[in-house]
Motif scaffolding. Structure first.
Motif, PDB file in Angstrom:
ATOM      1  N   ASP A 382       0.814  -1.216   0.000  1.00  0.00           N
ATOM      2  CA  ASP A 382       0.000   0.000   0.000  1.00  0.00           C
ATOM      3  C   ASP A 382       0.847   1.265   0.000  1.00  0.00           C
ATOM      4  OD1 ASP A 382      -2.209  -1.567   0.035  1.00  0.00           O
ATOM      5  OD2 ASP A 382      -2.631  -1.340   2.172  1.00  0.00           O
ATOM      6  N   ALA A 383       2.125   1.142   0.289  1.00  0.00           N
ATOM      7  CA  ALA A 383       3.000   2.316   0.340  1.00  0.00           C
ATOM      8  C   ALA A 383       3.601   2.654  -1.018  1.00  0.00           C
ATOM      9  CB  ALA A 383       4.115   2.084   1.354  1.00  0.00           C
ATOM     10  N   GLY A 384       3.167   1.993  -2.072  1.00  0.00           N
ATOM     11  CA  GLY A 384       3.637   2.329  -3.415  1.00  0.00           C
ATOM     12  C   GLY A 384       4.268   1.188  -4.170  1.00  0.00           C
ATOM     13  N   LEU A 385       4.552   0.069  -3.499  1.00  0.00           N
ATOM     14  CA  LEU A 385       5.242  -1.024  -4.179  1.00  0.00           C
ATOM     15  C   LEU A 385       4.328  -1.735  -5.176  1.00  0.00           C
ATOM     16  CD1 LEU A 385       7.851  -2.584  -4.425  1.00  0.00           C
ATOM     17  CD2 LEU A 385       7.124  -4.043  -2.531  1.00  0.00           C
ATOM     18  N   THR A 386       3.084  -1.966  -4.796  1.00  0.00           N
ATOM     19  CA  THR A 386       2.149  -2.632  -5.714  1.00  0.00           C
ATOM     20  C   THR A 386       1.947  -1.812  -6.976  1.00  0.00           C
ATOM     21  OG1 THR A 386       1.001  -3.692  -3.858  1.00  0.00           O
ATOM     22  CG2 THR A 386      -0.184  -3.539  -5.946  1.00  0.00           C
ATOM     23  N   ARG A 387       1.741  -0.510  -6.807  1.00  0.00           N
ATOM     24  CA  ARG A 387       1.556   0.362  -7.971  1.00  0.00           C
ATOM     25  C   ARG A 387       2.785   0.336  -8.870  1.00  0.00           C
ATOM     26  NH1 ARG A 387      -0.552   6.449  -8.656  1.00  0.00           N
ATOM     27  NH2 ARG A 387       0.492   6.892 -10.621  1.00  0.00           N
ATOM     28  N   ALA A 388       3.971   0.297  -8.265  1.00  0.00           N
ATOM     29  CA  ALA A 388       5.205   0.290  -9.057  1.00  0.00           C
ATOM     30  C   ALA A 388       5.297  -0.968  -9.914  1.00  0.00           C
ATOM     31  CB  ALA A 388       6.415   0.406  -8.139  1.00  0.00           C
ATOM     32  N   TRP A 389       5.044  -2.148  -9.322  1.00  0.00           N
ATOM     33  CA  TRP A 389       5.104  -3.388 -10.092  1.00  0.00           C
ATOM     34  C   TRP A 389       4.085  -3.382 -11.226  1.00  0.00           C
ATOM     35  CZ3 TRP A 389       9.268  -5.941 -10.000  1.00  0.00           C
ATOM     36  CH2 TRP A 389       9.978  -6.243  -8.836  1.00  0.00           C
ATOM     37  N   ILE A 390       2.867  -2.935 -10.945  1.00  0.00           N
ATOM     38  CA  ILE A 390       1.829  -2.912 -11.985  1.00  0.00           C
ATOM     39  C   ILE A 390       2.212  -1.948 -13.108  1.00  0.00           C
ATOM     40  CG2 ILE A 390      -0.565  -2.277 -12.452  1.00  0.00           C
ATOM     41  CD1 ILE A 390      -1.277  -3.274  -9.661  1.00  0.00           C
ATOM     42  N   SER A 391       2.700  -0.763 -12.740  1.00  0.00           N
ATOM     43  CA  SER A 391       3.085   0.233 -13.754  1.00  0.00           C
ATOM     44  C   SER A 391       4.216  -0.277 -14.631  1.00  0.00           C
ATOM     45  CB  SER A 391       3.507   1.537 -13.069  1.00  0.00           C
ATOM     46  OG  SER A 391       2.448   2.078 -12.315  1.00  0.00           O
ATOM     47  N   MET A 392       5.213  -0.920 -14.020  1.00  0.00           N
ATOM     48  CA  MET A 392       6.326  -1.448 -14.809  1.00  0.00           C
ATOM     49  C   MET A 392       5.865  -2.577 -15.724  1.00  0.00           C
ATOM     50  SD  MET A 392       9.792  -1.384 -12.538  1.00  0.00           S
ATOM     51  CE  MET A 392       9.143  -2.212 -11.092  1.00  0.00           C
ATOM     52  N   GLY A 393       4.961  -3.407 -15.225  1.00  0.00           N
ATOM     53  CA  GLY A 393       4.439  -4.484 -16.066  1.00  0.00           C
ATOM     54  C   GLY A 393       3.682  -3.962 -17.268  1.00  0.00           C
ATOM     55  N   ILE A 394       2.841  -2.955 -17.038  1.00  0.00           N
ATOM     56  CA  ILE A 394       2.088  -2.359 -18.143  1.00  0.00           C
ATOM     57  C   ILE A 394       3.034  -1.717 -19.150  1.00  0.00           C
ATOM     58  CG2 ILE A 394       0.451  -0.537 -18.729  1.00  0.00           C
ATOM     59  CD1 ILE A 394      -0.966  -1.098 -16.082  1.00  0.00           C
ATOM     60  N   ALA A 395       4.023  -0.976 -18.639  1.00  0.00           N
ATOM     61  CA  ALA A 395       4.977  -0.309 -19.531  1.00  0.00           C
ATOM     62  C   ALA A 395       5.758  -1.320 -20.355  1.00  0.00           C
ATOM     63  CB  ALA A 395       5.932   0.561 -18.719  1.00  0.00           C
ATOM     64  N   LEU A 396       6.159  -2.422 -19.744  1.00  0.00           N
ATOM     65  CA  LEU A 396       6.937  -3.438 -20.459  1.00  0.00           C
ATOM     66  C   LEU A 396       6.106  -4.084 -21.564  1.00  0.00           C
ATOM     67  CD1 LEU A 396       9.585  -5.002 -20.653  1.00  0.00           C
ATOM     68  CD2 LEU A 396       8.673  -6.616 -18.967  1.00  0.00           C
ATOM     69  N   VAL A 397       4.880  -4.471 -21.246  1.00  0.00           N
ATOM     70  CA  VAL A 397       4.015  -5.103 -22.254  1.00  0.00           C
ATOM     71  C   VAL A 397       3.705  -4.127 -23.381  1.00  0.00           C
ATOM     72  CG1 VAL A 397       1.729  -6.080 -22.645  1.00  0.00           C
ATOM     73  CG2 VAL A 397       3.022  -6.738 -20.616  1.00  0.00           C
ATOM     74  N   ALA A 398       3.369  -2.876 -23.036  1.00  0.00           N
ATOM     75  CA  ALA A 398       3.046  -1.883 -24.059  1.00  0.00           C
ATOM     76  C   ALA A 398       4.245  -1.615 -24.972  1.00  0.00           C
ATOM     77  CB  ALA A 398       2.590  -0.586 -23.393  1.00  0.00           C
ATOM     78  N   SER A 399       5.437  -1.555 -24.384  1.00  0.00           N
ATOM     79  CA  SER A 399       6.639  -1.298 -25.186  1.00  0.00           C
ATOM     80  C   SER A 399       6.943  -2.452 -26.126  1.00  0.00           C
ATOM     81  CB  SER A 399       7.834  -1.042 -24.266  1.00  0.00           C
ATOM     82  OG  SER A 399       7.620   0.083 -23.453  1.00  0.00           O
ATOM     83  N   VAL A 400       6.791  -3.687 -25.636  1.00  0.00           N
ATOM     84  CA  VAL A 400       7.040  -4.858 -26.486  1.00  0.00           C
ATOM     85  C   VAL A 400       6.050  -4.889 -27.650  1.00  0.00           C
ATOM     86  CG1 VAL A 400       6.921  -7.375 -26.552  1.00  0.00           C
ATOM     87  CG2 VAL A 400       8.147  -6.235 -24.695  1.00  0.00           C
ATOM     88  N   LEU A 401       4.785  -4.643 -27.358  1.00  0.00           N
ATOM     89  CA  LEU A 401       3.776  -4.649 -28.426  1.00  0.00           C
ATOM     90  C   LEU A 401       4.040  -3.530 -29.427  1.00  0.00           C
ATOM     91  CD1 LEU A 401       0.522  -5.346 -26.351  1.00  0.00           C
ATOM     92  CD2 LEU A 401       1.790  -6.948 -27.807  1.00  0.00           C
ATOM     93  N   PHE A 402       4.375  -2.345 -28.913  1.00  0.00           N
ATOM     94  CA  PHE A 402       4.637  -1.204 -29.794  1.00  0.00           C
ATOM     95  C   PHE A 402       5.888  -1.432 -30.623  1.00  0.00           C
ATOM     96  CE2 PHE A 402       6.817   2.998 -30.205  1.00  0.00           C
ATOM     97  CZ  PHE A 402       5.956   3.545 -31.145  1.00  0.00           C
ATOM     98  N   GLY A 403       6.974  -1.844 -29.987  1.00  0.00           N
ATOM     99  CA  GLY A 403       8.241  -2.007 -30.698  1.00  0.00           C
ATOM    100  C   GLY A 403       8.190  -3.100 -31.741  1.00  0.00           C
ATOM    101  N   PHE A 404       7.742  -4.289 -31.348  1.00  0.00           N
ATOM    102  CA  PHE A 404       7.722  -5.404 -32.304  1.00  0.00           C
ATOM    103  C   PHE A 404       6.603  -5.250 -33.327  1.00  0.00           C
ATOM    104  CE2 PHE A 404      10.288  -7.353 -28.980  1.00  0.00           C
ATOM    105  CZ  PHE A 404      11.246  -8.013 -29.732  1.00  0.00           C
ATOM    106  N   GLY A 405       5.516  -4.592 -32.940  1.00  0.00           N
ATOM    107  CA  GLY A 405       4.443  -4.355 -33.909  1.00  0.00           C
ATOM    108  C   GLY A 405       4.879  -3.418 -35.020  1.00  0.00           C
ATOM    109  N   MET A 406       5.543  -2.324 -34.661  1.00  0.00           N
ATOM    110  CA  MET A 406       5.974  -1.354 -35.667  1.00  0.00           C
ATOM    111  C   MET A 406       7.122  -1.898 -36.513  1.00  0.00           C
ATOM    112  SD  MET A 406       3.942   1.171 -35.531  1.00  0.00           S
ATOM    113  CE  MET A 406       4.861   2.291 -36.583  1.00  0.00           C
ATOM    114  N   THR A 407       8.093  -2.585 -35.895  1.00  0.00           N
ATOM    115  CA  THR A 407       9.203  -3.117 -36.694  1.00  0.00           C
ATOM    116  C   THR A 407       8.724  -4.212 -37.647  1.00  0.00           C
ATOM    117  OG1 THR A 407       9.736  -4.579 -34.817  1.00  0.00           O
ATOM    118  CG2 THR A 407      11.004  -2.543 -35.030  1.00  0.00           C
TER     119      THR A 407
END
Length: 434
Positions: A382-407
């Motif tokens: 509740d002090a920010g760790l859960t939000r950090a893991w979720i945000s990093m997971g979303i960013a990683l998936v979005a970047s992989v989809l964006f990068g490999f989709g465009m290339t």
């Protein structure tokens, strides 16, 4: 016949205009973002959370039960009705300690259990030795030194105002009793309350006064961005797309025609593997060598590796999609816009609305929150760790989809980085056939 000397490259308008536009954008963007977010924190301050605790049990005076702690709380709430700079949260002492220990409030003002009884003792003519009541101001540097300082100033101002109101009542009572008061007694009754400042959530001496989490998070982000740039350059060199200079020596590998998707995949695998090295070295340097205060070292290592990997893969995707400008784009996204909107130095409640909006999706805010949780708040989700893991997971998936989709789209359209031999011969044969 000798060939003519080539004209100086400095005479090229495109070189001057292109370079000038890039440095102009970088200069004004960094200036507006870094200074614009921090230039007027008090003027932009809105709803800074502060805990207000009334532990007063009250006392019986003149046949009536009186609770002066309630008067203190109601007086502060009344004064704050027309001031939206601070958000006073009336909670129990236990809840206040919990919120201080999660970084959800920047400070607290505590009315003690014996407050009414102690105040009543000041006006009791039978009392031989008066004891002044105390209001305690709790700070919370773990939530940010500037925010904690703002909360402390507001708490002390409110406490002294409450003391002045109580002093007026005490002087009125003394006048009604027609009891003569010595000048020293009048001075004490006019401002009867002692205001004490204490640390509501103590930190170690090697925590940079609550900023070690921000600097650690910033190091992780910079490692991810710079690591991605270095890996991208090394992959291009290994595939023969670019050459590398080592002082006066130049390295040029044979050209390997590789698809954009495969090139990005090679860089991504390298980034994931080398994130382990970078994350380990960052923790070794900060905790092992610099003796930074840290607990949960295994979780901190995993978090460091995961953060560098997520940021690095995202930066690689931008480089693969945008090419050379991708380096500038990743620098703007992960550093220029991220640092002032992270809420790490100046609290989010003291930032302009534009930066508060940026903080909703800029990664450094979530990364700093997760680091704070591990370093300061016993790794509470509740002090920010859960939000950090979720945000990093979303960013990683979005970047992989964006990068490999465009290339993949570039490859399907034949937009190769270097034309393949068969494409070159087809292009040369077309004019001949015509």
């Amino acid at each position: 016949m000798p060939s003519p000397e080539p004209s100086s490259v400095l005479r090229s308008p495109k070189l001057w205009i292109g370079s000038g536009l890039i440095v102009a954008v970088v200069s004004i963007l960094f200036a507006l973002l870094y200074v614009g977010g921090n230039v007027d924190p008090k003027g932009n301050l809105r709803d800074l959370p502060i805990a207000l605790v009334n532990s007063d049990r009250g006392a019986d005076t003149n046949g009536k039960h009186l609770n002066l702690g309630d008067q203190v709380v109601s007086g502060i709430e009344k004064s704050a009705a027309n001031n939206d700079s601070f958000s006073w949260q009336v909670v129990s002492r236990q809840e206040a300690d919990k919120r201080l220990g999660q970084g959800k409030v920047y400070g607290a003002l505590v009315v003690p259990e014996n407050f009414t009884a102690t105040v009543a003792g000041l006006s009791n003519p039978k009392a031989t030795e008066a004891k002044r009541p105390v209001l305690t101001v709790l700070t919370n540097q773990s939530a940010g030194s500037i925010g904690s300082s703002m909360a402390s100033q507001a708490n002390q101002k409110a406490a002294h105002a409450a003391s002045a109101r109580l002093g007026k009542d005490l002087l009125d009572r003394a006048a009604a009793q027609k009891a003569p008061l010595a000048p020293a007694a009048k001075l004490m009754l006019a401002d009867p309350v002692n205001v004490e400042v204490a640390d509501g959530h103590p930190l170690g001496t090697h925590s940079a006064m609550g900023l070690s989490a921000f600097y650690y998070a910033l190091v992780l982000v910079v490692c991810g961005v710079l690591g991605a740039n270095a890996i991208s350059s090394q992959v291009d060199t290994a595939l023969g797309y670019v050459h590398t200079d080592f002082g006066p020596f130049r390295q040029r590998m044979p050209l390997r025609h590789t698809s954009r998707v495969r090139t990005l995949a090679v860089g991504t695998v390298l980034m994931l593997g080398l994130s382990v090295v970078m994350g380990s070295l960052v923790e070794l340097a900060t905790v092992g060598i610099l003796d930074m205060d840290a607990s949960h070292l295994g979780l901190l290592w995993l978090y460091s590796v995961g953060t560098i990997a997520a940021v690095g893969v995202s930066a690689l995707a931008m480089l693969a999609v945008f090419g050379t400008p991708g380096m500038l784009v990743s620098t703007i996204v992960f550093i220029a816009m991220a640092v002032p909107s992270s809420g790490a130095t100046v609290p989010l409640e003291a930032l302009p609305g534009f930066f508060r909006t940026l903080s909703e999706f800029e990664p450094l805010r979530a990364i700093t929150g997760g680091t704070r949780s591990i370093l300061y708040y016993d790794a509470q989700g509740d002090a920010g760790l859960t939000r950090a893991w979720i945000s990093m997971g979303i960013a990683l998936v979005a970047s992989v989809l964006f990068g490999f989709g465009m290339t993949r789209l570039y490859d399907r359209k034949g937009l190769h980085r270097v034309p393949r031999p068969d494409e070159s011969s087809d292009t040369a044969a077309a004019p001949a056939a015509a």
